[in-house]
Design a protein around this motif. Sequence first.
Motif: not given
Ligand SMILES: C[S@@+](CC[C@H](N)C(=O)[O-])C[C@H]1O[C@@H](n2cnc3c(N)ncnc32)[C@H](O)[C@@H]1O
Length: 273
Positions: A113-115, A131-133, A64-66
């Motif tokens: 962790d998404v996994q 923007q996470v996967l 979810c980021g910020t």
């Molecule tokens: C590019 S940011 C995008 C944040 C938010 N979704 C947005 O659009 O502003 C990626 C986010 O994914 C999280 N992240 C990275 N790897 C992750 C994982 N394996 N499981 C869950 N979250 C993860 C990071 O901590 C970060 O907050």
Amino acid sequence: MDTANLFEARDYEYLRAQQYGTTEKLNARVALHAKYSTSDLDWFQWLRAQIEWSNVESLLEVGCGTGEFWSESIIAMNANTSVVLTDLSPIMVTTALSKARRHVQRVHGLEADVQSLPFRDDAFDSVIANQVLYHAKDPAKALDEIHRVLKPGGVLAASTIGPDHLRELFDIESVAFGARRPRTHADVFGRVTGREVIDKTFENVRWLQFDDRLRCTDTDDVVEYLTSTPPGENATPKELQRLRTEIERRMNENQGTLEVSKDCGLFLANASE
Ligand SMILES: C[S@@+](CC[C@H](N)C(=O)[O-])C[C@H]1O[C@@H](n2cnc3c(N)ncnc32)[C@H](O)[C@@H]1O
């Protein structure tokens, strides 16, 4: 500069403790898009508009980021919809929750962790992965997990970038730091590469392209963006000077504006029935 390890950015400890251990770097990147986007709708407004809210009673956001997605009230969302916000980084969960609580009645958050999601099977009507996967070590495993927690027919909204995303910024980067990124996010889970993986797990996969570009006019904003991730994150003073000079050179050649291409959008897909 040693370029062999540029993609160490996918290392979890780095992501959790450094890259997303504070909100600063992500904020710098979100700010560049917010300030210089030429589209009528900003990215988050566009994303919210792509979701069919009437069918969503339970929603999970991974990474979810910020919490920018929740920075405005979503009129079309049912007031009773329960929302769960998750992220690898604890500070991101806290920040997102405080934003979402202003607009969402039923919301809670946790580190995950998404996994490996700590939810039962068939728990959610919809999952958002914005923007996470491309950060997952194994995007296919992340998609399997998301599929598991979605109800049959439930909707995944997974945004990502394509190979042309911010092309001009990466050109500048290669001039300043003397090397191209060996692998980009688009190579891991992008518009093209992601399609192959998502098609294996989900049904009715469709891609929606977000039509946008950036017109940047302040060198400092671009420097801040490019120093928020490797290789710029570890740049020497000499490399930083080269970065600044190259940005200014390109702006001067184009009446003070750096035009930047965007190539990003959203996969919508259904969990199998
Ligand atoms: C590019 S940011 C995008 C944040 C938010 N979704 C947005 O659009 O502003 C990626 C986010 O994914 C999280 N992240 C990275 N790897 C992750 C994982 N394996 N499981 C869950 N979250 C993860 C990071 O901590 C970060 O907050």
